[in-house]
Design a protein around this motif. Structure first.
Motif, PDB file in Angstrom:
ATOM      1  N   LEU A 170       0.860  -1.182   0.000  1.00  0.00           N
ATOM      2  CA  LEU A 170       0.000   0.000   0.000  1.00  0.00           C
ATOM      3  C   LEU A 170       0.894   1.230   0.000  1.00  0.00           C
ATOM      4  CD1 LEU A 170      -2.508  -1.165   2.763  1.00  0.00           C
ATOM      5  CD2 LEU A 170      -2.728  -1.434   0.274  1.00  0.00           C
ATOM      6  N   THR A 171       0.773   2.038  -1.047  1.00  0.00           N
ATOM      7  CA  THR A 171       1.651   3.200  -1.218  1.00  0.00           C
ATOM      8  C   THR A 171       0.820   4.474  -1.351  1.00  0.00           C
ATOM      9  OG1 THR A 171       3.289   1.835  -2.361  1.00  0.00           O
ATOM     10  CG2 THR A 171       3.498   4.219  -2.602  1.00  0.00           C
ATOM     11  N   THR A 172       1.215   5.501  -0.625  1.00  0.00           N
ATOM     12  CA  THR A 172       0.560   6.804  -0.694  1.00  0.00           C
ATOM     13  C   THR A 172       1.616   7.879  -0.896  1.00  0.00           C
ATOM     14  OG1 THR A 172      -1.221   6.096   0.780  1.00  0.00           O
ATOM     15  CG2 THR A 172      -0.913   8.465   0.505  1.00  0.00           C
ATOM     16  N   GLN A 173       1.360   8.774  -1.860  1.00  0.00           N
ATOM     17  CA  GLN A 173       2.266   9.896  -2.128  1.00  0.00           C
ATOM     18  C   GLN A 173       1.600  11.178  -1.654  1.00  0.00           C
ATOM     19  OE1 GLN A 173       2.562   9.283  -6.316  1.00  0.00           O
ATOM     20  NE2 GLN A 173       4.148   7.719  -6.152  1.00  0.00           N
ATOM     21  N   ASP A 185       3.248  11.474  10.010  1.00  0.00           N
ATOM     22  CA  ASP A 185       2.777  10.225  10.607  1.00  0.00           C
ATOM     23  C   ASP A 185       1.595   9.731   9.779  1.00  0.00           C
ATOM     24  OD1 ASP A 185       4.600  10.263  12.748  1.00  0.00           O
ATOM     25  OD2 ASP A 185       3.331  11.636  13.873  1.00  0.00           O
ATOM     26  N   VAL A 186       1.790   8.610   9.107  1.00  0.00           N
ATOM     27  CA  VAL A 186       0.766   8.085   8.199  1.00  0.00           C
ATOM     28  C   VAL A 186       0.355   6.689   8.669  1.00  0.00           C
ATOM     29  CG1 VAL A 186       0.228   7.433   5.820  1.00  0.00           C
ATOM     30  CG2 VAL A 186       1.714   9.407   6.270  1.00  0.00           C
ATOM     31  N   ARG A 187      -0.961   6.503   8.806  1.00  0.00           N
ATOM     32  CA  ARG A 187      -1.501   5.210   9.226  1.00  0.00           C
ATOM     33  C   ARG A 187      -2.623   4.803   8.278  1.00  0.00           C
ATOM     34  NH1 ARG A 187      -3.350   5.011  15.204  1.00  0.00           N
ATOM     35  NH2 ARG A 187      -2.781   2.814  15.027  1.00  0.00           N
ATOM     36  N   TYR A 188      -2.689   3.503   7.987  1.00  0.00           N
ATOM     37  CA  TYR A 188      -3.768   2.945   7.179  1.00  0.00           C
ATOM     38  C   TYR A 188      -4.777   2.266   8.114  1.00  0.00           C
ATOM     39  CZ  TYR A 188      -0.752   3.491   3.062  1.00  0.00           C
ATOM     40  OH  TYR A 188       0.040   3.996   2.052  1.00  0.00           O
ATOM     41  N   GLU A 189      -6.037   2.651   7.961  1.00  0.00           N
ATOM     42  CA  GLU A 189      -7.129   1.988   8.679  1.00  0.00           C
ATOM     43  C   GLU A 189      -7.922   1.181   7.650  1.00  0.00           C
ATOM     44  OE1 GLU A 189     -11.098   3.157  11.353  1.00  0.00           O
ATOM     45  OE2 GLU A 189      -9.969   4.700  10.266  1.00  0.00           O
ATOM     46  N   ILE A 190      -8.051  -0.118   7.869  1.00  0.00           N
ATOM     47  CA  ILE A 190      -8.637  -1.009   6.859  1.00  0.00           C
ATOM     48  C   ILE A 190      -9.778  -1.819   7.464  1.00  0.00           C
ATOM     49  CG2 ILE A 190      -8.140  -2.912   5.257  1.00  0.00           C
ATOM     50  CD1 ILE A 190      -5.190  -2.049   5.344  1.00  0.00           C
ATOM     51  N   LEU A 203      -2.414   0.043  10.397  1.00  0.00           N
ATOM     52  CA  LEU A 203      -1.031  -0.187   9.970  1.00  0.00           C
ATOM     53  C   LEU A 203      -0.271   1.133   9.991  1.00  0.00           C
ATOM     54  CD1 LEU A 203      -1.732  -2.297   6.743  1.00  0.00           C
ATOM     55  CD2 LEU A 203      -1.270  -3.184   9.027  1.00  0.00           C
ATOM     56  N   ASP A 204       0.928   1.114  10.565  1.00  0.00           N
ATOM     57  CA  ASP A 204       1.811   2.282  10.511  1.00  0.00           C
ATOM     58  C   ASP A 204       2.619   2.218   9.218  1.00  0.00           C
ATOM     59  OD1 ASP A 204       1.085   3.387  12.988  1.00  0.00           O
ATOM     60  OD2 ASP A 204       2.393   1.981  14.043  1.00  0.00           O
ATOM     61  N   ALA A 205       2.583   3.300   8.448  1.00  0.00           N
ATOM     62  CA  ALA A 205       3.318   3.354   7.188  1.00  0.00           C
ATOM     63  C   ALA A 205       4.730   3.895   7.419  1.00  0.00           C
ATOM     64  CB  ALA A 205       2.585   4.219   6.175  1.00  0.00           C
ATOM     65  N   GLU A 206       5.653   3.457   6.576  1.00  0.00           N
ATOM     66  CA  GLU A 206       7.041   3.911   6.632  1.00  0.00           C
ATOM     67  C   GLU A 206       7.325   4.805   5.424  1.00  0.00           C
ATOM     68  OE1 GLU A 206      11.593   2.036   6.533  1.00  0.00           O
ATOM     69  OE2 GLU A 206       9.827   0.728   6.563  1.00  0.00           O
ATOM     70  N   GLU A 207       8.035   5.905   5.652  1.00  0.00           N
ATOM     71  CA  GLU A 207       8.393   6.802   4.549  1.00  0.00           C
ATOM     72  C   GLU A 207       9.573   6.191   3.788  1.00  0.00           C
ATOM     73  OE1 GLU A 207       9.089  11.561   3.608  1.00  0.00           O
ATOM     74  OE2 GLU A 207       9.289  10.811   5.665  1.00  0.00           O
TER      75      GLU A 207
END
Length: 248
Positions: A170-173, A185-190, A203-207
Motif C-alpha cells: 500500500l503506497t501513498t504519495q 505520521d501516516v496510518r492505514y485503517e482497513i 497499519l503504521d506506514a514507513e516513509e
C-alpha cells in the motif's frame, strides 16, 4: 584464448545489464516525478457584509486540464469553532469551475476549506473572509491572512489485481502544494465494506522516499475493503481520506 573471450563476453553482458537496470530506475523515478498535479484555485472574497450572498468558486485542473465530475465540498466555520462547521455542495459551471453561494449571519472572521477529490488525489486549500466588523482569530498562524497554506494532495497508488492472502503493498504519495510532505505520521485503517462488525485493522506506514509512505497487508478474503489514510505532522495537520479497494 577461448576462456579469455568467454570472460570478456561475461563482463560486457554484465555491464550492459547494469546500465539497463540503472536506466530503468531513472525512468521509474522520472515517471513518479512527472505525475500530473491536481490543482485547485479557491476564490473567496476578502470581505463581505452580514447576510450578503457570497459567491465561492473553485477551479479544478489535473495536469493543466479542466476537471469535470470532481467531488467538491465547501466547508466553512466561524473563528476557531471548526467542530460546528457547515458544508455546501457547489454546482459545476463548466471548464473545471465549481460554484456555490453562502451567507454569513454575524460579524466574524470565517475560515473555509475547498475539499476536492479527483483522479485518486485529494486537496483542501484553506481561505478566510471577514464578515462585517469581523473579530480577531487568535491562533499561532494568524498574522497575514494573505498567506493561506497550500492544500495537501493525497495520491493512493492502487495495487494491481490484489488477491486474498497475498502480501499487498500500500503506497501513498503526499504533497503540500508543490513540495513533498516529509516526516508525516501516516496510518492505514482497513475494514471490509458493508459489514457492520468488520474489525478495523491499523497499519503504521514507513516513509520510503520523500513524501512516499508504504505499508504491507494481506487481505484475508475476497471483497471490497475501505482504506482510510490518516495523516498527521505532529502540529496542526490532521487529514484523512478514504479509498475503496476490491480484492478478487
Amino acid at each position: 584464448m577461448k576462456n579469455r573471450m568467454s570472460l570478456a563476453m561475461i563482463i560486457i553482458i554484465s555491464v550492459i545489464s547494469l546500465i539497463g537496470c540503472s536506466t530503468g530506475e531513472e525512468d521509474t523515478e522520472q515517471a513518479v516525478d512527472e505525475l500530473p498535479e491536481l490543482k485547485v484555485d479557491f476564490n473567496v472574497p476578502e470581505e463581505a457584509e452580514v447576510d450578503e450572498s457570497v459567491v465561492l468558486t473553485a477551479e479544478v485542473t489535473y495536469g493543466g486540464e479542466a476537471v469535470e465530475g470532481a467531488d467538491v465540498i465547501f466547508e466553512y466555520w466561524k473563528g476557531e469553532n471548526e467542530e460546528n462547521s457547515k458544508e455546501v455542495e457547489p454546482t459545476y459551471q463548466g471548464e473545471g469551475i465549481y460554484k456555490a453561494e453562502v451567507t454569513f449571519n454575524e460579524d466574524a472572521n470565517y475560515n473555509l476549506y475547498s475539499h476536492v477529490t479527483a483522479e485518486g488525489l485529494h486537496t483542501m486549500p484553506l481561505e478566510s473572509i471577514q464578515v462585517g466588523e469581523g473579530s480577531p482569530i487568535e491562533t499561532e498562524d494568524s498574522g497575514d491572512d494573505s498567506e493561506s497554506p497550500d492544500g495537501i494532495s493525497i495520491h493512493f497508488v492502487e495495487p494491481e489485481q490484489p488477491a486474498p492472502g497475498e502480501d499487498v503493498k500500500l503506497t501513498t504519495q503526499l504533497n503540500m502544494g508543490d513540495t513533498a510532505l516529509e516526516a508525516a505520521d501516516v496510518r492505514y485503517e482497513i475494514w471490509k465494506k458493508g459489514e457492520k462488525d468488520s474489525p478495523h485493522e491499523w497499519l503504521d506506514a514507513e516513509e520510503i522516499t520523500a513524501g512516499e509512505y508504504e505499508a504491507h497487508y494481506a487481505f484475508p478474503e475476497a471483497g471490497t475493503y475501505m482504506i482510510n489514510i490518516h495523516i498527521e505532522d505532529g502540529e496542526s495537520l490532521h487529514e484523512h481520506q478514504e479509498f475503496e479497494l476490491t480484492i478478487e
